[in-house]
Design a protein around this motif. Structure first.
Motif, PDB file in Angstrom:
ATOM      1  N   THR A  98     -12.625 -29.241  80.729  1.00 38.29           N
ATOM      2  CA  THR A  98     -12.992 -30.598  80.334  1.00 38.29           C
ATOM      3  C   THR A  98     -11.903 -31.605  80.667  1.00 38.29           C
ATOM      4  O   THR A  98     -12.148 -32.810  80.635  1.00 38.29           O
ATOM      5  CB  THR A  98     -13.298 -30.673  78.824  1.00 38.29           C
ATOM      6  OG1 THR A  98     -12.210 -30.094  78.096  1.00 38.29           O
ATOM      7  CG2 THR A  98     -14.581 -29.918  78.499  1.00 38.29           C
ATOM      8  N   SER A  99     -10.693 -31.138  80.967  1.00 41.45           N
ATOM      9  CA  SER A  99      -9.616 -32.047  81.357  1.00 41.45           C
ATOM     10  C   SER A  99      -8.560 -31.289  82.153  1.00 41.45           C
ATOM     11  O   SER A  99      -8.440 -30.059  82.049  1.00 41.45           O
ATOM     12  CB  SER A  99      -8.964 -32.686  80.129  1.00 41.45           C
ATOM     13  OG  SER A  99      -8.176 -31.743  79.424  1.00 41.45           O
ATOM     14  N   LYS A 100      -7.796 -32.023  82.928  1.00 43.61           N
ATOM     15  CA  LYS A 100      -6.718 -31.430  83.709  1.00 43.61           C
ATOM     16  C   LYS A 100      -5.635 -30.870  82.790  1.00 43.61           C
ATOM     17  O   LYS A 100      -5.101 -29.781  83.018  1.00 43.61           O
ATOM     18  CB  LYS A 100      -6.120 -32.489  84.641  1.00 43.61           C
ATOM     19  CG  LYS A 100      -5.023 -31.971  85.549  1.00 43.61           C
ATOM     20  CD  LYS A 100      -4.528 -33.070  86.475  1.00 43.61           C
ATOM     21  CE  LYS A 100      -3.453 -32.557  87.420  1.00 43.61           C
ATOM     22  NZ  LYS A 100      -2.966 -33.623  88.328  1.00 43.61           N
ATOM     23  N   THR A 101      -5.331 -31.616  81.738  1.00 51.48           N
ATOM     24  CA  THR A 101      -4.295 -31.191  80.786  1.00 51.48           C
ATOM     25  C   THR A 101      -4.635 -29.857  80.148  1.00 51.48           C
ATOM     26  O   THR A 101      -3.800 -28.953  80.050  1.00 51.48           O
ATOM     27  CB  THR A 101      -4.117 -32.248  79.673  1.00 51.48           C
ATOM     28  OG1 THR A 101      -3.743 -33.494  80.265  1.00 51.48           O
ATOM     29  CG2 THR A 101      -3.056 -31.815  78.675  1.00 51.48           C
ATOM     30  N   ILE A 111     -14.803 -24.519  80.065  1.00 55.11           N
ATOM     31  CA  ILE A 111     -16.127 -24.805  79.506  1.00 55.11           C
ATOM     32  C   ILE A 111     -17.200 -24.065  80.291  1.00 55.11           C
ATOM     33  O   ILE A 111     -18.285 -23.791  79.786  1.00 55.11           O
ATOM     34  CB  ILE A 111     -16.411 -26.323  79.494  1.00 55.11           C
ATOM     35  CG1 ILE A 111     -17.652 -26.626  78.638  1.00 55.11           C
ATOM     36  CG2 ILE A 111     -16.553 -26.883  80.915  1.00 55.11           C
ATOM     37  CD1 ILE A 111     -17.872 -28.109  78.381  1.00 55.11           C
ATOM     38  N   GLY A 112     -16.892 -23.712  81.540  1.00 55.94           N
ATOM     39  CA  GLY A 112     -17.831 -22.942  82.354  1.00 55.94           C
ATOM     40  C   GLY A 112     -17.096 -22.112  83.388  1.00 55.94           C
ATOM     41  O   GLY A 112     -16.026 -22.500  83.870  1.00 55.94           O
ATOM     42  N   ALA A 228     -13.185 -25.822  71.044  1.00 49.61           N
ATOM     43  CA  ALA A 228     -14.408 -26.586  71.252  1.00 49.61           C
ATOM     44  C   ALA A 228     -14.155 -28.073  71.422  1.00 49.61           C
ATOM     45  O   ALA A 228     -14.784 -28.741  72.240  1.00 49.61           O
ATOM     46  CB  ALA A 228     -15.368 -26.363  70.082  1.00 49.61           C
ATOM     47  N   TYR A 229     -13.223 -28.628  70.645  1.00 48.45           N
ATOM     48  CA  TYR A 229     -13.092 -30.077  70.583  1.00 48.45           C
ATOM     49  C   TYR A 229     -11.877 -30.656  71.312  1.00 48.45           C
ATOM     50  O   TYR A 229     -11.862 -31.845  71.627  1.00 48.45           O
ATOM     51  CB  TYR A 229     -13.043 -30.527  69.117  1.00 48.45           C
ATOM     52  CG  TYR A 229     -14.353 -30.337  68.389  1.00 48.45           C
ATOM     53  CD1 TYR A 229     -15.368 -31.276  68.494  1.00 48.45           C
ATOM     54  CD2 TYR A 229     -14.573 -29.204  67.618  1.00 48.45           C
ATOM     55  CE1 TYR A 229     -16.576 -31.102  67.836  1.00 48.45           C
ATOM     56  CE2 TYR A 229     -15.795 -29.013  66.956  1.00 48.45           C
ATOM     57  CZ  TYR A 229     -16.782 -29.970  67.066  1.00 48.45           C
ATOM     58  OH  TYR A 229     -17.975 -29.785  66.417  1.00 48.45           O
ATOM     59  N   CYS A 230     -10.860 -29.854  71.565  1.00 45.16           N
ATOM     60  CA  CYS A 230      -9.679 -30.394  72.240  1.00 45.16           C
ATOM     61  C   CYS A 230      -9.924 -30.531  73.736  1.00 45.16           C
ATOM     62  O   CYS A 230     -10.544 -29.667  74.355  1.00 45.16           O
ATOM     63  CB  CYS A 230      -8.463 -29.487  71.998  1.00 45.16           C
ATOM     64  SG  CYS A 230      -7.883 -29.518  70.294  1.00 45.16           S
ATOM     65  N   LYS A 231      -9.445 -31.611  74.309  1.00 46.41           N
ATOM     66  CA  LYS A 231      -9.610 -31.847  75.737  1.00 46.41           C
ATOM     67  C   LYS A 231      -8.250 -31.898  76.418  1.00 46.41           C
ATOM     68  O   LYS A 231      -7.242 -32.143  75.788  1.00 46.41           O
ATOM     69  CB  LYS A 231     -10.333 -33.175  75.970  1.00 46.41           C
ATOM     70  CG  LYS A 231     -11.812 -33.130  75.596  1.00 46.41           C
ATOM     71  CD  LYS A 231     -12.482 -34.421  76.034  1.00 46.41           C
ATOM     72  CE  LYS A 231     -13.977 -34.396  75.744  1.00 46.41           C
ATOM     73  NZ  LYS A 231     -14.659 -35.608  76.203  1.00 46.41           N
TER      74      LYS A 231
END
Length: 231
Positions: A98-101, A111-112, A228-231
């Motif tokens: 969900t993010s580069k970080t 996520i996939g 689940a929630y951290c990006k």
């Protein structure tokens, strides 16, 4: 001489046709939906592997959207060359974050994921449904049970001047350090390696619990909700 010229013309025509074909495979909308972090090639006897890590650049959270991106990346790269003994990879692994970080901090937090091995007729896809559901629920105004529990956990952590994602990073770092220490003592891995690394991890967890007045259940929730929630 004429034969060589004809062959050269045919070869150039084939290359141009191939380039046109590849450009037609691109979809501008999908191209702008993700960014590739790295693409790693490795080769051993009997196997040529391609591993790709990418992250979303748009707020896509449904299972259908994630699968579409993974398959798109796969189609663009499945015939990638550059190997000594293979014309293309025999094993492909694609990890979407969900993010580069997050991809750089925690490679297990995808996520996939798509995997295609030599014996697979079609690529196999895995989706982190807990993460997709959590991110999708954040878009609506109704609180789910998980969001209510997350709110409780965030309030508990805030009372101790902690943030969910920051604390989860601490726990992940302790785990990684413990595994590296076990690597040095038990380089052949196995049960002794696992037992030792788990022992070190438990020691660090106890320190965190004592320092912040948390219990094991709280730390388990941190790991679960952060995934689940951290990006």
């Amino acid at each position: 001489m004429k034969i060589k010229i004809v062959i050269l013309i045919l070869h150039i025509g084939f290359l141009l046709s191939s380039c046109n074909h590849n450009s037609q495979n691109h979809d501008a909308t999908l191209d702008s939906s993700y960014s590739t972090i790295n693409s790693e090639k490795s080769e051993i006897p009997g196997k040529a592997q391609l591993k790709i890590s990418a992250y979303l650049t748009k707020n896509l959270t449904t299972e259908k959207e994630i699968k579409k991106i993974l398959l798109y990346i796969y189609e663009l790269n499945k015939h990638e060359g550059g190997y000594e003994n293979f014309s293309e990879p025999t094993v492909i692994g694609i990890y979407l974050f969900t993010s580069k970080t997050l991809a750089q901090k925690d490679p297990s937090s995808w996520i996939g994921m798509l995997v295609k091995g030599p014996s697979d007729i079609e690529p196999r896809l895995s989706i982190n449904n807990f993460k997709t559901m959590a991110l999708t629920n954040l878009k609506d105004k109704k609180q789910s049970k998980d969001e209510i529990e997350l709110e409780k956990l965030n309030k508990l952590l805030a009372s101790k001047n902690l943030k969910l994602c920051d604390l989860n990073d601490q726990l992940n770092n302790f785990e990684l350090e413990s595994i590296h220490k076990a690597d040095r003592i038990f380089p052949n891995y196995g049960k002794k390696h696992d037992d030792y690394s788990n022992k070190l991890i438990n020691v660090e967890w106890k320190k965190i619990e004592k320092k912040y007045g948390l219990d094991e259940s709280d730390l388990n929730k941190v790991g679960t909700y952060a995934s689940a929630y951290c990006k």
